[in-house]
Design an enzyme around this catalytic site. Structure first.
Site, PDB file in Angstrom:
ATOM      1  N   GLN A  36     -20.242  -8.718 -35.485  1.00 44.36           N
ATOM      2  CA  GLN A  36     -21.415  -9.736 -35.725  1.00 44.36           C
ATOM      3  C   GLN A  36     -21.806  -9.371 -37.245  1.00 44.36           C
ATOM      4  O   GLN A  36     -22.184  -8.320 -37.721  1.00 44.36           O
ATOM      5  CB  GLN A  36     -22.688  -9.382 -34.915  1.00 44.36           C
TER       6      GLN A  36
ATOM      7  N   LYS B 133     -30.223  -3.509 -23.753  1.00 48.22           N
ATOM      8  CA  LYS B 133     -30.603  -2.190 -23.578  1.00 48.22           C
ATOM      9  C   LYS B 133     -30.009  -1.493 -22.243  1.00 48.22           C
ATOM     10  O   LYS B 133     -29.918  -0.034 -22.490  1.00 48.22           O
ATOM     11  CB  LYS B 133     -32.286  -2.247 -23.358  1.00 48.22           C
TER      12      LYS B 133
ATOM     13  N   GLY C 221     -33.287  -9.691 -20.964  1.00 46.29           N
ATOM     14  CA  GLY C 221     -33.803  -9.289 -19.742  1.00 46.29           C
ATOM     15  C   GLY C 221     -33.267  -9.459 -18.384  1.00 46.29           C
ATOM     16  O   GLY C 221     -33.829  -9.421 -17.469  1.00 46.29           O
TER      17      GLY C 221
ATOM     18  N   HIS D 208     -24.294 -14.256 -37.147  1.00 44.41           N
ATOM     19  CA  HIS D 208     -25.733 -13.971 -36.812  1.00 44.41           C
ATOM     20  C   HIS D 208     -26.633 -15.197 -37.250  1.00 44.41           C
ATOM     21  O   HIS D 208     -27.139 -15.111 -38.250  1.00 44.41           O
ATOM     22  CB  HIS D 208     -26.071 -12.690 -37.048  1.00 44.41           C
ATOM     23  N   CYS D 209     -27.032 -16.192 -36.269  1.00 48.23           N
ATOM     24  CA  CYS D 209     -27.840 -17.315 -36.768  1.00 48.23           C
ATOM     25  C   CYS D 209     -28.957 -17.208 -36.097  1.00 48.23           C
ATOM     26  O   CYS D 209     -29.680 -18.172 -35.544  1.00 48.23           O
ATOM     27  CB  CYS D 209     -27.263 -18.623 -36.406  1.00 48.23           C
TER      28      CYS D 209
ATOM     29  N   PRO E  15     -24.944  -7.267 -29.267  1.00 48.32           N
ATOM     30  CA  PRO E  15     -25.047  -6.687 -30.490  1.00 48.32           C
ATOM     31  C   PRO E  15     -26.308  -5.756 -30.675  1.00 48.32           C
ATOM     32  O   PRO E  15     -27.323  -6.295 -30.166  1.00 48.32           O
ATOM     33  CB  PRO E  15     -25.272  -7.854 -31.504  1.00 48.32           C
TER      34      PRO E  15
ATOM     35  N   TYR F 170     -33.421 -14.126 -39.529  1.00 47.49           N
ATOM     36  CA  TYR F 170     -32.490 -13.658 -40.590  1.00 47.49           C
ATOM     37  C   TYR F 170     -32.165 -14.949 -41.368  1.00 47.49           C
ATOM     38  O   TYR F 170     -32.374 -15.927 -40.990  1.00 47.49           O
ATOM     39  CB  TYR F 170     -31.335 -12.606 -40.214  1.00 47.49           C
TER      40      TYR F 170
HETATM   41  C1  LIG Z   1     -31.988  -1.547 -30.043  1.00 45.24           C
HETATM   42  C2  LIG Z   1     -31.717  -2.774 -30.275  1.00 45.24           C
HETATM   43  C3  LIG Z   1     -30.881  -3.431 -31.136  1.00 45.24           C
HETATM   44  C4  LIG Z   1     -30.800  -4.809 -31.487  1.00 45.24           C
HETATM   45  N1  LIG Z   1     -29.953  -5.291 -32.486  1.00 45.24           N
HETATM   46  C5  LIG Z   1     -29.445  -6.326 -32.445  1.00 45.24           C
HETATM   47  C6  LIG Z   1     -28.469  -6.813 -33.353  1.00 45.24           C
HETATM   48  O1  LIG Z   1     -27.901  -5.940 -34.243  1.00 45.24           O
HETATM   49  N2  LIG Z   1     -28.079  -8.210 -33.526  1.00 45.24           N
HETATM   50  C7  LIG Z   1     -28.645  -8.964 -32.559  1.00 45.24           C
HETATM   51  O2  LIG Z   1     -28.186 -10.079 -32.407  1.00 45.24           O
HETATM   52  N3  LIG Z   1     -29.392  -8.749 -31.413  1.00 45.24           N
HETATM   53  C8  LIG Z   1     -29.876  -7.388 -31.538  1.00 45.24           C
HETATM   54  N4  LIG Z   1     -30.662  -7.053 -30.403  1.00 45.24           N
HETATM   55  C9  LIG Z   1     -30.969  -7.686 -29.355  1.00 45.24           C
HETATM   56  C10 LIG Z   1     -29.760  -7.437 -28.139  1.00 45.24           C
HETATM   57  O3  LIG Z   1     -28.554  -8.074 -28.627  1.00 45.24           O
HETATM   58  C11 LIG Z   1     -30.577  -8.236 -27.030  1.00 45.24           C
HETATM   59  O4  LIG Z   1     -30.367  -9.770 -27.075  1.00 45.24           O
HETATM   60  C12 LIG Z   1     -31.707  -7.840 -26.508  1.00 45.24           C
HETATM   61  O5  LIG Z   1     -31.881  -6.547 -26.349  1.00 45.24           O
HETATM   62  C13 LIG Z   1     -32.055  -8.631 -25.107  1.00 45.24           C
HETATM   63  O6  LIG Z   1     -31.248  -8.177 -24.122  1.00 45.24           O
HETATM   64  P1  LIG Z   1     -31.564  -6.938 -23.046  1.00 45.24           P
HETATM   65  O7  LIG Z   1     -32.813  -7.306 -22.369  1.00 45.24           O
HETATM   66  O8  LIG Z   1     -30.310  -7.042 -22.121  1.00 45.24           O
HETATM   67  O9  LIG Z   1     -31.819  -5.731 -23.881  1.00 45.24           O
HETATM   68  C14 LIG Z   1     -31.220  -5.722 -30.441  1.00 45.24           C
HETATM   69  C15 LIG Z   1     -31.786  -5.292 -29.406  1.00 45.24           C
HETATM   70  C16 LIG Z   1     -32.142  -3.781 -29.128  1.00 45.24           C
HETATM   71  C17 LIG Z   1     -32.992  -3.099 -28.054  1.00 45.24           C
END
Ligand SMILES: Cc1cc2nc3c(=O)[nH]c(=O)nc-3n(C[C@H](O)[C@H](O)[C@H](O)COP(=O)(O)O)c2cc1C
Length: 376
Positions: free
Chosen positions: A102, A322, A300, A178-179, A27, A183
């Site tokens: 979500q 990302k 990560g 989303h828990c 998400p 939030y």
């Molecule tokens: C731009 C951005 C927006 C995000 N929005 C949400 C979100 O709406 N809901 C959520 O549960 N996590 C959100 N996250 C967290 C991501 O789902 C993910 O857990 C986090 O980026 C770590 O994973 P990665 O290292 O692959 O980026 C967001 C992260 C980023 C970078």
């Protein structure tokens, strides 16, 4: 290279859904849904990232008027919002993707400006989030919340229920609750925030009551085999942490097992570097072992660590944030071990509908000595 040899690209069955690979779109809030409506550019964003048998989770989507706290995030509580989601979902389905929505409520992570009639944001508490100085020097400050009365809580549970119902109407394959990340639901769950003395505060059972009522309501609407839950017991975002994250996570997982929840999505508390390479220390293994459904983890991960975690059975599916944002054809690139577009943090939450989406109609994969054009 044989795609089948790559653990991330092996098939996986999650409930009724047959996935052809394990590279899940995490998400990702992009703050581009003006007036809380996902528009054409949002439909393009998701359809670009959809693939045959690939699982996508939508950005956080509000369940009610009081659920909002950030600019231009989508909602799913009005008829217009449901109609706006339909073509977005349709675009993912046309590509053969599986799409979960979500649903969230920000609780006290909001300001008067986002609330109906400028009222106070709602929470389990009236404690305000401590203002925080962000990396860019700006101060993030949320308004003082209003503590929900016990007799109001069922209305919020009902908002989640109706949002789950609207997800069905919009065509989503269903919902993720989303828990996580401080939030509303987590505000109830964690003891740094929850200072209630009624049946929604105090003991672990009481603090998790709201979360489990919400999950049950979504299950009543959508069916347990279509409801996933995102948890982050170890996080401390938004002043929200727990004195015993392991006990909290396990309590939720045991309860989710009883409810038959389809998947548990967790966030890796830590990625370390060993000899300059990212390494995931498998800190969630006890949760993985305790949960009887599909276990999804993100945070990560790169290609190598995703492959390792899947092949060693640490997780079933990997949620990429990302990298998926910057690489719409991420599963394909992983298959080819191709170079990845770099992500640009400055555009993550930009209201510009195009910036930071790798919006080109095609991507050039350059590490084969020749240019390979991949349509998506
Ligand atoms: C731009 C951005 C927006 C995000 N929005 C949400 C979100 O709406 N809901 C959520 O549960 N996590 C959100 N996250 C967290 C991501 O789902 C993910 O857990 C986090 O980026 C770590 O994973 P990665 O290292 O692959 O980026 C967001 C992260 C980023 C970078």
């Amino acid at each position: 290279m044989e795609a089948k040899a790559i653990p991330l690209l092996t098939p996986y069955t999650i409930g009724r859904f047959h996935l052809s690979h394990r590279v899940v779109h995490a998400p990702l809030t992009r703050s581009r849904c003006y007036n809380n409506l996902p528009g054409e550019h949002v439909a393009l964003y998701y359809s670009q990232r959809a693939s045959e048998g690939g699982l996508l989770i939508s950005e956080s989507t509000g369940v009610s008027e009081t659920a909002q706290g950030y600019p231009s995030t989508p909602g799913i509580w009005t008829k217009d919002q449901v109609e706006a989601w339909k073509p977005v979902v349709e675009g993912v389905h046309q590509k053969g993707g599986v799409f979960f929505c979500q649903i969230w409520h920000v609780g006290r992570a909001s300001t008067y400006d986002y609330q109906p009639n400028g009222q106070a944001p709602i929470s389990c508490t009236d404690k305000q989030i401590t203002p925080e100085v962000l990396d860019d020097g700006t101060v993030e400050e949320f308004s003082a919340p209003r503590r929900l009365r016990e007799d109001e809580i069922h209305q919020i549970v009902n908002d989640f229920r109706l949002a789950a119902r609207n997800c069905i109407e919009a065509g989503f394959d269903r919902v993720e609750i989303h828990c996580a990340f401080g939030y509303l639901i987590e505000q109830f769950m964690k003891d740094s925030v929850n200072d209630r003395t009624d049946k929604y505060g105090g003991s672990m059972e009481n603090r998790c009551r709201f979360a489990l009522e919400v999950i049950q309501a979504a299950i009543d609407e959508a069916g347990a085999d279509r409801v996933g839950v995102r948890l982050s017991p170890n996080s401390n975002y938004l002043d929200c942490w727990d004195s015993d994250p392991d006990a909290l996570g396990l309590y939720m997982i045991h309860a989710m097992n009883k409810l038959g929840v389809l998947y548990c999505s967790m966030v890796e508390p830590e990625a370390v570097k060993v000899d300059g390479k990212v390494q995931i220390p498998y800190k969630l293994l006890h949760f993985r072992k305790a949960f009887s459904g599909t276990f999804i983890v993100g945070g990560g991960y790169n290609r190598e660590e995703g492959n390792r975690a899947v092949s060693e059975g640490y997780i079933d599916l990997v949620a990429y944030g990302k990298w998926f944002l910057a690489n719409p054809d991420l599963p394909k690139r992983f298959g080819l071990n191709a170079l990845l577009n770099k992500y640009d943090r400055s555009t993550f939450y930009s209201p510009d509908p195009v910036a930071g989406t790798a919006y080109t109609p095609q991507v050039l994969l350059l590490n084969f000595g020749k240019t390979l054009v991949v349509p998506f």
